[in-house]
Write an enzyme that holds these catalytic residues in place. Structure first.
Site, PDB file in Angstrom:
ATOM      1  N   ARG A 133     -14.422 -53.876  79.772  1.00 43.50           N
ATOM      2  CA  ARG A 133     -13.641 -54.080  78.481  1.00 43.50           C
ATOM      3  C   ARG A 133     -12.740 -55.267  79.279  1.00 43.50           C
ATOM      4  O   ARG A 133     -11.972 -55.261  80.252  1.00 43.50           O
ATOM      5  CB  ARG A 133     -12.458 -53.092  78.118  1.00 43.50           C
ATOM      6  CG  ARG A 133     -11.186 -53.471  77.165  1.00 43.50           C
ATOM      7  CD  ARG A 133     -10.631 -52.372  76.751  1.00 43.50           C
ATOM      8  NE  ARG A 133      -9.517 -53.177  76.013  1.00 43.50           N
ATOM      9  CZ  ARG A 133      -8.125 -52.709  76.235  1.00 43.50           C
ATOM     10  NH1 ARG A 133      -7.779 -51.793  76.893  1.00 43.50           N
ATOM     11  NH2 ARG A 133      -7.150 -53.287  75.572  1.00 43.50           N
ATOM     12  N   HIS A 177      -4.567 -59.622  73.662  1.00 41.80           N
ATOM     13  CA  HIS A 177      -3.961 -58.958  74.487  1.00 41.80           C
ATOM     14  C   HIS A 177      -2.614 -59.728  74.772  1.00 41.80           C
ATOM     15  O   HIS A 177      -2.699 -59.900  76.085  1.00 41.80           O
ATOM     16  CB  HIS A 177      -4.937 -58.393  75.772  1.00 41.80           C
ATOM     17  CG  HIS A 177      -4.536 -57.229  76.550  1.00 41.80           C
ATOM     18  ND1 HIS A 177      -5.383 -56.251  76.930  1.00 41.80           N
ATOM     19  CD2 HIS A 177      -3.307 -57.025  77.258  1.00 41.80           C
ATOM     20  CE1 HIS A 177      -4.694 -55.417  77.662  1.00 41.80           C
ATOM     21  NE2 HIS A 177      -3.535 -55.965  77.876  1.00 41.80           N
ATOM     22  N   GLU A 214      -2.456 -52.479  72.048  1.00 38.15           N
ATOM     23  CA  GLU A 214      -1.226 -52.029  72.000  1.00 38.15           C
ATOM     24  C   GLU A 214      -0.116 -52.832  71.031  1.00 38.15           C
ATOM     25  O   GLU A 214       0.665 -53.313  71.727  1.00 38.15           O
ATOM     26  CB  GLU A 214      -0.677 -52.016  73.601  1.00 38.15           C
ATOM     27  CG  GLU A 214      -1.395 -50.959  74.059  1.00 38.15           C
ATOM     28  CD  GLU A 214      -0.966 -50.585  75.524  1.00 38.15           C
ATOM     29  OE1 GLU A 214       0.186 -51.196  76.070  1.00 38.15           O
ATOM     30  OE2 GLU A 214      -1.352 -49.651  76.368  1.00 38.15           O
ATOM     31  N   ASN A 270      -5.035 -45.930  74.681  1.00 34.59           N
ATOM     32  CA  ASN A 270      -4.518 -46.121  76.018  1.00 34.59           C
ATOM     33  C   ASN A 270      -3.706 -45.100  76.246  1.00 34.59           C
ATOM     34  O   ASN A 270      -2.550 -44.846  75.620  1.00 34.59           O
ATOM     35  CB  ASN A 270      -4.000 -47.455  76.127  1.00 34.59           C
ATOM     36  CG  ASN A 270      -4.728 -48.688  75.964  1.00 34.59           C
ATOM     37  OD1 ASN A 270      -6.088 -48.460  75.705  1.00 34.59           O
ATOM     38  ND2 ASN A 270      -4.132 -49.991  75.659  1.00 34.59           N
ATOM     39  N   TYR A 302      -1.157 -43.254  79.549  1.00 35.41           N
ATOM     40  CA  TYR A 302      -0.564 -43.330  80.871  1.00 35.41           C
ATOM     41  C   TYR A 302       0.132 -41.792  81.153  1.00 35.41           C
ATOM     42  O   TYR A 302      -0.048 -41.304  82.068  1.00 35.41           O
ATOM     43  CB  TYR A 302       0.316 -44.547  81.120  1.00 35.41           C
ATOM     44  CG  TYR A 302      -0.610 -45.681  81.140  1.00 35.41           C
ATOM     45  CD1 TYR A 302      -0.880 -46.230  82.405  1.00 35.41           C
ATOM     46  CD2 TYR A 302      -0.962 -46.534  80.015  1.00 35.41           C
ATOM     47  CE1 TYR A 302      -2.178 -47.145  82.523  1.00 35.41           C
ATOM     48  CE2 TYR A 302      -1.851 -47.445  80.148  1.00 35.41           C
ATOM     49  CZ  TYR A 302      -2.503 -47.980  81.329  1.00 35.41           C
ATOM     50  OH  TYR A 302      -3.134 -48.882  81.358  1.00 35.41           O
ATOM     51  N   GLU A 339      -7.890 -47.371  77.914  1.00 38.71           N
ATOM     52  CA  GLU A 339      -7.218 -47.404  79.250  1.00 38.71           C
ATOM     53  C   GLU A 339      -6.631 -46.086  79.781  1.00 38.71           C
ATOM     54  O   GLU A 339      -5.947 -45.293  78.871  1.00 38.71           O
ATOM     55  CB  GLU A 339      -5.986 -48.449  79.089  1.00 38.71           C
ATOM     56  CG  GLU A 339      -6.321 -49.841  79.039  1.00 38.71           C
ATOM     57  CD  GLU A 339      -4.891 -50.557  78.720  1.00 38.71           C
ATOM     58  OE1 GLU A 339      -3.742 -50.405  79.486  1.00 38.71           O
ATOM     59  OE2 GLU A 339      -5.001 -51.785  78.097  1.00 38.71           O
TER      60      GLU A 339
HETATM   61  C1  GBH Z   1      -0.907 -51.074  79.225  1.00 35.38           C
HETATM   62  O1  GBH Z   1       0.258 -51.171  78.739  1.00 35.38           O
HETATM   63  C2  GBH Z   1      -1.274 -52.882  79.152  1.00 35.38           C
HETATM   64  O2  GBH Z   1      -2.224 -52.621  77.829  1.00 35.38           O
HETATM   65  C3  GBH Z   1      -1.774 -53.257  80.280  1.00 35.38           C
HETATM   66  O3  GBH Z   1      -2.064 -54.601  80.176  1.00 35.38           O
HETATM   67  C4  GBH Z   1      -1.000 -52.915  81.402  1.00 35.38           C
HETATM   68  O4  GBH Z   1      -1.179 -53.457  82.741  1.00 35.38           O
HETATM   69  C5  GBH Z   1      -1.225 -51.426  81.803  1.00 35.38           C
HETATM   70  O5  GBH Z   1      -0.803 -50.444  80.609  1.00 35.38           O
HETATM   71  C6  GBH Z   1      -0.166 -50.999  82.916  1.00 35.38           C
HETATM   72  O6  GBH Z   1       0.885 -51.091  82.413  1.00 35.38           O
HETATM   73  O7  GBH Z   1       8.101 -44.008  82.371  1.00 35.38           O
HETATM   74  O8  GBH Z   1       6.004 -42.490  82.226  1.00 35.38           O
HETATM   75  O9  GBH Z   1       6.955 -42.861  80.244  1.00 35.38           O
HETATM   76  C7  GBH Z   1       1.036 -49.751  78.907  1.00 35.38           C
HETATM   77  C8  GBH Z   1       2.391 -49.729  78.978  1.00 35.38           C
HETATM   78  C9  GBH Z   1       2.647 -47.610  79.721  1.00 35.38           C
HETATM   79  C10 GBH Z   1       4.431 -48.804  78.865  1.00 35.38           C
HETATM   80  C11 GBH Z   1       3.269 -46.296  79.892  1.00 35.38           C
HETATM   81  C12 GBH Z   1       5.218 -47.575  79.110  1.00 35.38           C
HETATM   82  C13 GBH Z   1       5.642 -45.488  79.731  1.00 35.38           C
HETATM   83  C14 GBH Z   1       5.627 -44.714  81.260  1.00 35.38           C
HETATM   84  N1  GBH Z   1       3.063 -48.541  78.655  1.00 35.38           N
HETATM   85  N2  GBH Z   1       4.979 -46.636  79.974  1.00 35.38           N
HETATM   86  S1  GBH Z   1       6.906 -43.507  81.277  1.00 35.38           S
END
Ligand code: GBH
Length: 434
Positions: free
Chosen positions: A78, A115, A156, A277, A279, A349
């Protein structure tokens, strides 16, 4: 480090890695500027003062990077297509060469069409940007569609609205708070018009990559529950409801510009798959009259919620908590909420930032999250793929080069690539099942 082999995934499950154009390509002088070039040229915007003018120099080194993908053994890659590069002479030729190289290496190309690197003259506050996007998408699809099967419209839109236009920590750096809502609507409209443009050019496997954070109320108190629900509406359902149900969450549609009802029928154009995506979850409570901290971003006190830390968890170098079961919760929760309106899901992601080449922490993170996907499969959720963010250490937006998400280490002074321990771990995983 986890030593048990991960459980078996269904045949045809798509393993991949993700990147984006602005974060890796460099060669900024060989294309028109984007809003990110303008933003990073302003002092104080990026923590280490860096820009993505060179980044990983992938534009000139894509052959080496495709060789890394081939060696990794992933099914799919991707990447994103830079709209300002496509607007520039020879820009589309680059993606043509990249796609050829991927096909020759047996790696399926999965382009994302936006993006965050909007051409510098354009603005998501303008409705017209949506139809311009669809026109650009047609040009890309006509050129690459004979070799590209799987497409992603947007990455996103939630983060791009929140960080870029509500809080101003990302390009274009606006601090509009709730007045940023039209930016969400125009991106969703752009998505729907792009789906139609792609189908018109013969494309058949179309999705989107939406950020989703399961939202945990800070307590059972009604004020915390209400605040968490509002957060869930603004960051998750504001995007998934119109796409999958054809309506905005209660109270939001009235705040959107234009002919919202007829736009919703464009926005809800059926998708072939839905990308998420993930995290970490968000733990959210009532506002506390003070700023709060959210993944390295300071949230103003004026917001109607505050983000709290998740205690008792390991955190990545970025300070984000490691909560693999949040991914199972997200995937099963989407199934519960959207039922048969939900197409097959792909995790577009998932990843983490850690220093070092012997990155056992990243292996533990990825191992936990891959197992979390498997648990969702066992629970009956139709998940079809999993993409690691990211192939390479790269330009991490407002954090500059300080955060390293790659399976491959990049020495930005020499552009030397060094596969990390996690690269070997992922290679064993994706090759082992064949
Ligand atoms: C993605 O954004 C993007 O698509 C990518 O370009 C970027 O490089 C990648 O993630 C890494 O950042 O403090 O635990 O609540 C995701 C962005 C990720 C922003 C989770 C808010 C909160 C983490 N989001 N984050 S937390």
């Amino acid at each position: 480090m986890a030593t048990n082999p991960v459980p078996r995934f269904p045949d045809g499950f798509l393993w991949g890695v993700s990147t984006s154009a602005h974060q890796i390509e460099g060669a900024a002088g060989e294309r028109e500027p984007s809003v990110w070039d303008v933003f990073t040229s302003e002092p104080g915007r990026v923590k280490d003062g860096s820009t993505a003018a060179v980044a990983c120099d992938h534009y000139h080194r894509y052959r080496e990077d495709v060789a890394l993908l081939a060696d990794l053994g992933v099914d799919a890659y991707r990447f994103s297509v830079s709209w300002p590069r496509v607007n520039s002479p020879g820009g589309l030729d680059f993606y043509d060469r990249l796609v050829d190289e991927l096909c020759a290496a047996g790696v399926r190309p999965v382009p994302t069409l936006f993006h965050w690197d909007l051409p510098a003259g354009l603005d998501w506050l303008e409705r017209d940007t949506a139809s311009r996007f669809a026109a650009y998408v047609s040009v890309v699809a006509d050129r690459l569609g004979d070799r590209v099967g799987k497409w992603i419209t947007l990455n996103e839109p939630a983060e791009h609205t929140l960080l870029g236009h509500a809080l101003g920590t990302h390009a274009p750096g606006r601090e509009l708070l709730f007045d940023a809502l039209p930016v969400a609507h125009h991106q969703l409209l752009a998505h729907g018009l792009a789906v139609r443009a792609l189908r018109a050019s013969g494309a058949a496997d179309i999705g989107i990559a939406n950020s989703h954070a399961p939202t945990w109320p800070a307590s059972d108190e009604p004020a915390d529950r209400e605040a968490a629900d509002l957060y869930d509406v603004l960051l998750n359902r504001l995007f998934s409801d119109p796409l999958l149900l054809g309506r905005y969450p209660d109270g939001v549609g009235e705040l959107m510009p234009g002919e919202v009802d007829s736009d919703l029928s464009v926005i809800a154009e059926p998708l072939d798959w839905y990308g998420v995506n993930y995290y970490a979850p968000a733990r959210v409570g009532a506002p506390r009259g003070a700023e709060s901290e959210f993944g390295g971003v300071t949230l103003p006190a004026a917001l109607p919620f505050s983000v709290r830390g998740i205690e008792g968890r390991p955190v990545t170098d970025f300070g984000w908590p490691v909560v693999p079961e949040g991914l199972t919760e997200l995937l099963t929760g989407l199934g519960d909420r959207y039922g048969d309106r939900l197409p097959p899901i792909v995790v577009t992601e998932n990843g983490c930032s850690y220093e070092g080449v012997d990155d056992q922490d990243r292996i533990a993170y990825l191992d936990g999250h891959v197992r979390a996907v498997h648990r969702a499969l066992e629970a009956g959720v139709d998940v079809r793929g999993y993409f690691v963010w990211s192939l390479l250490d790269n330009f991490e937006w407002a954090e500059g080069y300080a955060r390293r998400f790659g399976l491959v280490h990049v020495d930005f002074a020499t552009q030397r690539r060094t596969p990390k321990a996690s690269y070997g771990w992922f290679r064993d995983l994706v090759r082992g099942r064949r």
